[in-house]
Design an enzyme around this catalytic site. Sequence first.
Site, short mmCIF file in Angstrom:
data_model
loop_
_atom_site.label_atom_id
_atom_site.label_comp_id
_atom_site.label_asym_id
_atom_site.label_seq_id
_atom_site.Cartn_x
_atom_site.Cartn_y
_atom_site.Cartn_z
N GLU A 92 0.80 -1.22 0.00
CA GLU A 92 0.00 0.00 0.00
C GLU A 92 0.84 1.28 0.00
OE1 GLU A 92 -4.17 -0.22 1.59
OE2 GLU A 92 -2.98 -0.92 3.30
N HIS A 125 -11.60 -0.41 6.24
CA HIS A 125 -10.15 -0.58 6.15
C HIS A 125 -9.40 0.23 7.20
CE1 HIS A 125 -6.46 -0.27 3.19
NE2 HIS A 125 -6.10 -0.49 4.44
N HIS A 163 -0.68 5.83 7.56
CA HIS A 163 -1.82 4.99 7.18
C HIS A 163 -2.00 3.95 8.27
CE1 HIS A 163 -4.58 2.32 5.34
NE2 HIS A 163 -3.70 1.34 5.28
N HIS A 197 -4.99 1.26 10.65
CA HIS A 197 -6.27 0.56 10.77
C HIS A 197 -6.78 0.76 12.20
CE1 HIS A 197 -4.08 -2.33 7.74
NE2 HIS A 197 -4.46 -1.22 7.14
#
Length: 240
Positions: free
Chosen positions: A77, A166, A96, A98
């Site tokens: 990613e 996500h 980034h 979760h």
Amino acid sequence: MSKLDFILEELVTANRILANEGIVDSFGHVSARHPDNPQHYLLSRARAPERIERDDIVEYALDGTAIDERGRAPYLERFIHGAVYEARPDVQAVVHNHSPSVIPFGVTGKKLKPLLHMCASIGHDVPVWDSHDKFGDTTLLVTDMAMGRDLAASLGPRPTALMRGHGATVVGRSVRHAVFVSVYLEVGAKLQMQSMAMGDIKFLTPGEVDKIVARVTDYTLNRAWENWARRAGREMQKQV
Ligand code: MN
């Protein structure tokens, strides 16, 4: 110490902090724009954030091509990072994650908004990027620049965006700033769920958000950073 040395050490510390504060687990990542070349960024090889060492950090071009990979396999990613740096010249760091408490806001249509002064930095409102809108059935992972650019468009000029089913993407003017916003995004999401269970919420007003954000200076960021870094077994570096 060069600016590059400083940023590499900051990224190791950022990874350890985000893991220690429960914002990332074995997954999730944090990058910084390269201090000497704004067309490149620095991001660890694919590894759990808690385990990352300085030698894991690889330089990438904005399209996700490694400059000196040396067998260090990249995160699938990584395109999230390059696409955001491409769209947002003001951004110096990207997280980034979760982060668990943000997930319900990505899947229910309930808007995540700041309700605590410390959470003003998440922005006036937090958009939700749904990969399914444009890309249909996928693994939900951002695996190419087309998906990264679509996410960056949804983020727009804001500090944070959720990703349906996500996680979230958070940007900052420095590594410390992006980590700060990421921690308080999780705090705010958890408090909002608790508050929603009790009744109607009086959120921060737009004017309050603006006034608070203007007060989130390096003093604020460093106070948090020193504490979080120490808690994660790292020392705060002097700013270069
Ligand atoms: Mn992810």
